[in-house]
Design a protein around this motif. Structure first.
Motif, short mmCIF file in Angstrom:
data_model
loop_
_atom_site.label_atom_id
_atom_site.label_comp_id
_atom_site.label_asym_id
_atom_site.label_seq_id
_atom_site.Cartn_x
_atom_site.Cartn_y
_atom_site.Cartn_z
N THR A 6 -9.93 -6.23 -10.84
CA THR A 6 -10.00 -5.42 -9.62
C THR A 6 -10.82 -6.14 -8.55
N ASN A 9 -8.98 -8.71 -6.75
CA ASN A 9 -7.81 -8.19 -6.05
C ASN A 9 -6.51 -8.54 -6.77
N HIS A 11 -3.43 -7.38 -8.94
CA HIS A 11 -2.64 -6.17 -9.21
C HIS A 11 -2.46 -6.00 -10.72
N HIS A 33 2.74 -7.72 -3.61
CA HIS A 33 1.30 -7.99 -3.58
C HIS A 33 1.04 -9.50 -3.58
N HIS A 37 -0.89 -12.63 -0.93
CA HIS A 37 -2.11 -13.29 -1.34
C HIS A 37 -1.93 -14.68 -1.96
#
Length: 118
Positions: A6, A9, A11, A33, A37
């Motif tokens: 988490t 970042n 997923h 996602h 990134h």
């Protein structure tokens, strides 16, 4: 481990997400996602995450594992995205536990499904 993911970042799609939404929807969400990134993408496939009917040759069977055909369909999500795929690994195969080469065939099908992406 969850806190670290988490914080980074990353997923996370839990088994309940896959059960409720399906692997294809979870892969689409993950890819959206990742596109925000990452510049490149690699994939690791743990064979012990598959349904034991498709992959009995693993050390830890997952009774509610992902059916091979559902996973292979979900790979189409990768093909539809504009992200550079740089590699893949397939893990957890134990030939001594395999039955009628079903896990070997699952491994082969995964490789064939990944080939167009690499």
């Amino acid at each position: 481990e969850e806190n670290l993911l988490t914080d980074l970042n990353i997923h996370i799609a839990y088994d309940t997400d896959v059960t409720e939404k399906g692997i294809e929807a979870c892969m689409q969400t993950a890819l959206m996602h990742l596109q925000q990134h990452c510049d490149v993408l690699g994939i690791s496939i743990d064979l012990d995450g598959f349904d034991p009917a498709d992959a009995p040759g693993v050390g830890t069977l997952e009774p509610n594992g992902i059916p091979l055909q559902d996973f292979l369909k979900s790979l189409a999500a990768f093909k539809a995205q504009d992200i550079q795929f740089i590699g893949a690994e397939i893990t957890e195969y134990n030939p001594s536990l395999d039955k009628d080469d079903r896990t070997l065939e699952t491994l082969r099908q995964c490789m064939l499904g990944l080939a167009p992406l690499l």
